[in-house]
Design an enzyme around this catalytic site. Structure first.
Site, PDB file in Angstrom:
ATOM      1  N   TRP A  21      40.774  16.912 -74.222  1.00 53.15           N
ATOM      2  CA  TRP A  21      40.304  16.847 -72.827  1.00 53.15           C
ATOM      3  C   TRP A  21      40.398  15.409 -72.295  1.00 53.15           C
ATOM      4  O   TRP A  21      40.029  14.472 -72.997  1.00 53.15           O
ATOM      5  CB  TRP A  21      38.857  17.330 -72.737  1.00 53.15           C
ATOM      6  N   TYR A  54      43.000  21.838 -69.266  1.00 54.55           N
ATOM      7  CA  TYR A  54      43.150  20.418 -69.587  1.00 54.55           C
ATOM      8  C   TYR A  54      44.493  19.897 -69.048  1.00 54.55           C
ATOM      9  O   TYR A  54      45.563  20.363 -69.442  1.00 54.55           O
ATOM     10  CB  TYR A  54      43.061  20.165 -71.103  1.00 54.55           C
ATOM     11  N   PRO A 213      30.542  14.333 -78.308  1.00 52.83           N
ATOM     12  CA  PRO A 213      29.529  13.760 -79.213  1.00 52.83           C
ATOM     13  C   PRO A 213      29.129  12.344 -78.813  1.00 52.83           C
ATOM     14  O   PRO A 213      28.051  11.888 -79.172  1.00 52.83           O
ATOM     15  CB  PRO A 213      30.234  13.767 -80.577  1.00 52.83           C
ATOM     16  N   LEU A 214      30.005  11.661 -78.042  1.00 50.34           N
ATOM     17  CA  LEU A 214      29.698  10.291 -77.613  1.00 50.34           C
ATOM     18  C   LEU A 214      29.346  10.232 -76.129  1.00 50.34           C
ATOM     19  O   LEU A 214      29.334   9.139 -75.541  1.00 50.34           O
ATOM     20  CB  LEU A 214      30.895   9.374 -77.902  1.00 50.34           C
ATOM     21  N   ASN A 298      35.596   6.642 -85.652  1.00 47.77           N
ATOM     22  CA  ASN A 298      34.800   7.865 -85.531  1.00 47.77           C
ATOM     23  C   ASN A 298      34.832   8.704 -86.813  1.00 47.77           C
ATOM     24  O   ASN A 298      33.843   9.353 -87.165  1.00 47.77           O
ATOM     25  CB  ASN A 298      35.291   8.681 -84.333  1.00 47.77           C
TER      26      ASN A 298
HETATM   27  N1  LIG Z   1      34.133  23.321 -73.849  1.00 47.28           N
HETATM   28  C1  LIG Z   1      33.969  22.390 -72.936  1.00 47.28           C
HETATM   29  O1  LIG Z   1      33.513  22.658 -71.815  1.00 47.28           O
HETATM   30  C2  LIG Z   1      34.369  20.987 -73.257  1.00 47.28           C
HETATM   31  C3  LIG Z   1      34.058  19.935 -72.371  1.00 47.28           C
HETATM   32  C4  LIG Z   1      34.439  18.640 -72.722  1.00 47.28           C
HETATM   33  C5  LIG Z   1      35.106  18.407 -73.908  1.00 47.28           C
HETATM   34  N2  LIG Z   1      35.433  19.458 -74.739  1.00 47.28           N
HETATM   35  C6  LIG Z   1      36.163  19.241 -76.009  1.00 47.28           C
HETATM   36  O2  LIG Z   1      35.515  18.256 -76.804  1.00 47.28           O
HETATM   37  C7  LIG Z   1      36.428  17.199 -77.086  1.00 47.28           C
HETATM   38  C8  LIG Z   1      35.667  15.906 -77.243  1.00 47.28           C
HETATM   39  O3  LIG Z   1      34.967  15.608 -76.031  1.00 47.28           O
HETATM   40  P1  LIG Z   1      34.995  14.148 -75.432  1.00 47.28           P
HETATM   41  O4  LIG Z   1      36.398  13.665 -75.369  1.00 47.28           O
HETATM   42  O5  LIG Z   1      34.184  14.150 -74.192  1.00 47.28           O
HETATM   43  O6  LIG Z   1      34.247  13.348 -76.626  1.00 47.28           O
HETATM   44  P2  LIG Z   1      33.472  11.971 -76.623  1.00 47.28           P
HETATM   45  O7  LIG Z   1      33.501  11.529 -78.044  1.00 47.28           O
HETATM   46  O8  LIG Z   1      32.149  12.114 -75.989  1.00 47.28           O
HETATM   47  O9  LIG Z   1      34.362  10.979 -75.708  1.00 47.28           O
HETATM   48  C9  LIG Z   1      35.624  10.576 -76.139  1.00 47.28           C
HETATM   49  C10 LIG Z   1      36.089   9.347 -75.365  1.00 47.28           C
HETATM   50  O10 LIG Z   1      35.221   8.244 -75.620  1.00 47.28           O
HETATM   51  C11 LIG Z   1      35.995   7.060 -75.838  1.00 47.28           C
HETATM   52  N3  LIG Z   1      35.833   6.706 -77.264  1.00 47.28           N
HETATM   53  C12 LIG Z   1      35.883   7.546 -78.344  1.00 47.28           C
HETATM   54  N4  LIG Z   1      35.667   6.882 -79.482  1.00 47.28           N
HETATM   55  C13 LIG Z   1      35.477   5.598 -79.143  1.00 47.28           C
HETATM   56  C14 LIG Z   1      35.195   4.441 -79.896  1.00 47.28           C
HETATM   57  N5  LIG Z   1      35.062   4.500 -81.223  1.00 47.28           N
HETATM   58  N6  LIG Z   1      35.056   3.270 -79.223  1.00 47.28           N
HETATM   59  C15 LIG Z   1      35.167   3.207 -77.885  1.00 47.28           C
HETATM   60  N7  LIG Z   1      35.444   4.270 -77.119  1.00 47.28           N
HETATM   61  C16 LIG Z   1      35.585   5.474 -77.737  1.00 47.28           C
HETATM   62  C17 LIG Z   1      37.435   7.425 -75.485  1.00 47.28           C
HETATM   63  O11 LIG Z   1      37.657   7.303 -74.089  1.00 47.28           O
HETATM   64  P3  LIG Z   1      38.262   5.986 -73.375  1.00 47.28           P
HETATM   65  O12 LIG Z   1      39.053   5.220 -74.384  1.00 47.28           O
HETATM   66  O13 LIG Z   1      39.076   6.522 -72.261  1.00 47.28           O
HETATM   67  O14 LIG Z   1      37.075   5.248 -72.856  1.00 47.28           O
HETATM   68  C18 LIG Z   1      37.462   8.902 -75.837  1.00 47.28           C
HETATM   69  O15 LIG Z   1      38.492   9.613 -75.210  1.00 47.28           O
HETATM   70  C19 LIG Z   1      37.438  17.244 -75.923  1.00 47.28           C
HETATM   71  O16 LIG Z   1      38.654  16.647 -76.230  1.00 47.28           O
HETATM   72  C20 LIG Z   1      37.580  18.739 -75.739  1.00 47.28           C
HETATM   73  O17 LIG Z   1      38.465  19.266 -76.714  1.00 47.28           O
HETATM   74  C21 LIG Z   1      35.050  20.721 -74.426  1.00 47.28           C
END
Ligand SMILES: NC(=O)c1ccc[n+]([C@@H]2O[C@H](COP(=O)([O-])OP(=O)(O)OC[C@H]3O[C@@H](n4cnc5c(N)ncnc54)[C@H](OP(=O)(O)O)[C@@H]3O)[C@@H](O)[C@H]2O)c1
Length: 329
Positions: A21, A54, A213-214, A298
């Protein structure tokens, strides 16, 4: 890698998985997504999450192109898609979104084409649809299972009552109910996983593939001193997410949490993901990443997990103040 059973099913999911996503099709290109998926797969990740909406189908196309170039056994990984929002955005016509039999069947076929796969391991109803009888949804998902196009079906962001209704209807019809739910779960968002779904975990069994998760990066501490230029919350078109995610009050809690991460000699990102993993009702934590360095950081959450003792978790709860109140049973 640690593998967990998806609820009461026999399917084993890697406790950490990778989603697409925002990233695939918007922030990363084919070469980047190849590197991210390879890094994950080599670390033992066996679940890749996707959805029709997506990047309006582009995320599935990209993942499909990457998978096509790999010599990975199809039996060694699982892939999901989700239907509800459609992929045409404002051009969606009435039957091009939602959970009707017509859209679920067509969206599944389109996802398979875009991903260049013969079947989806997991297929989610991305949101509940109040305009479609639950019986139609249950029957359609079971038809897709019988046709061999999907292996397990699940829900995403359904209420506990909606999930239980699907189970009751499935039971009456002698069909399979939803095996898995995909809710948001992180240190700011705990109510559903820790309270609302508790009776379902206890009485029916349910896998969970938890998202954000973040909290979109907030829990890495990257927004503590402003919005970095190349970050998700700086993206054009995602102002709604920025408004939903950032507040001074939340940032203050993240700043305070830093002390726990320092004490454990880890990063806020690793700590926050390990905290999600410490809930045994989480089958897999779906990671998101734009860079390999983020993913590497992560993935370290698994090593940190044993250090999340009850004492550490109480310390985290005290700082965050987000622990939901449990009902008295
Ligand atoms: N079912 C649903 O409605 C739904 C909704 C949302 C997501 N999802 C699923 O859940 C997955 C994960 O969600 P999410 O992407 O929102 O997860 P998240 O872990 O909350 O956010 C990920 C974003 O945080 C930043 N990041 C991650 N690790 C980092 C680190 N170690 N240091 C600094 N920045 C970091 C990156 O963005 P930047 O580098 O751009 O800052 C990364 O793309 C999605 O890909 C999707 O498959 C499902």
């Amino acid at each position: 890698m640690l593998y967990r059973r998806m609820g009461r099913t026999g399917l084993q999911l890697s406790a950490l998985s990778l989603g697409s996503w925002v990233t695939f099709g918007k922030q990363v290109d084919d070469a980047d997504s190849d590197r991210l998926m390879s890094l994950a797969y080599d670390a033992g990740v066996n679940f890749f999450d996707n959805a029709e909406v997506y990047s309006r189908g582009e995320s599935e196309l990209m993942m499909g192109r990457v998978l096509k170039t790999k010599s990975w056994d199809r039996s060694s990984y699982t892939v999901s898609s989700k239907a509800f929002f459609g992929w045409r955005g404002p051009e969606n016509k009435p039957n091009q979104h939602g959970l009707s039999r017509k859209h679920l069947m067509e969206a599944c076929h389109e996802a398979l084409q875009r991903l260049q796969l013969e079947y989806l391991d997991l297929y989610f109803c991305h949101r509940p649809d109040k305009n479609v009888p639950i019986e139609e949804v249950v029957r359609t998902m079971n038809t897709l299972i019988q046709q061999g196009k999907i292996l397990y079906w699940g829900t995403s962001e359904w209420s506990a009552a909606e999930i239980m209704e699907a189970h009751m209807v499935a039971r009456q019809l002698g069909l399979e109910g939803p095996a898995v739910e995909q809710p948001e779960y992180n240190l700011f968002r705990r109510q559903k996983m820790e309270v609302d779904y508790a009776p379902i975990f206890r009485n029916v069994g349910m896998g969970t593939t938890i998202w954000s998760p973040l909290a979109s990066g907030l829990l890495t501490g990257k927004y503590n001193n402003g919005i970095p230029e190349e970050s998700r919350l700086a993206l054009e078109g995602f102002e709604w997410l920025k408004d939903k995610t950032l507040s001074e009050e939340k940032l203050n809690r993240v700043r305070s949490l830093e002390a726990v991460a320092q004490k454990l000699n880890t990063s806020l990102a690793t700590l926050s993901i390990a905290w999600c993993l410490s809930n045994p009702n989480v089958s897999t934590v779906i990671l998101g990443a734009t860079k390999e360095s983020q993913l590497t950081e992560n993935l370290k959450a698994l090593d940190l997990l044993p250090q999340l003792t009850p004492e550490v978790k109480i310390e985290i709860d005290t700082i965050m103040g987000t622990q939901p109140t449990l009902p008295e049973y």
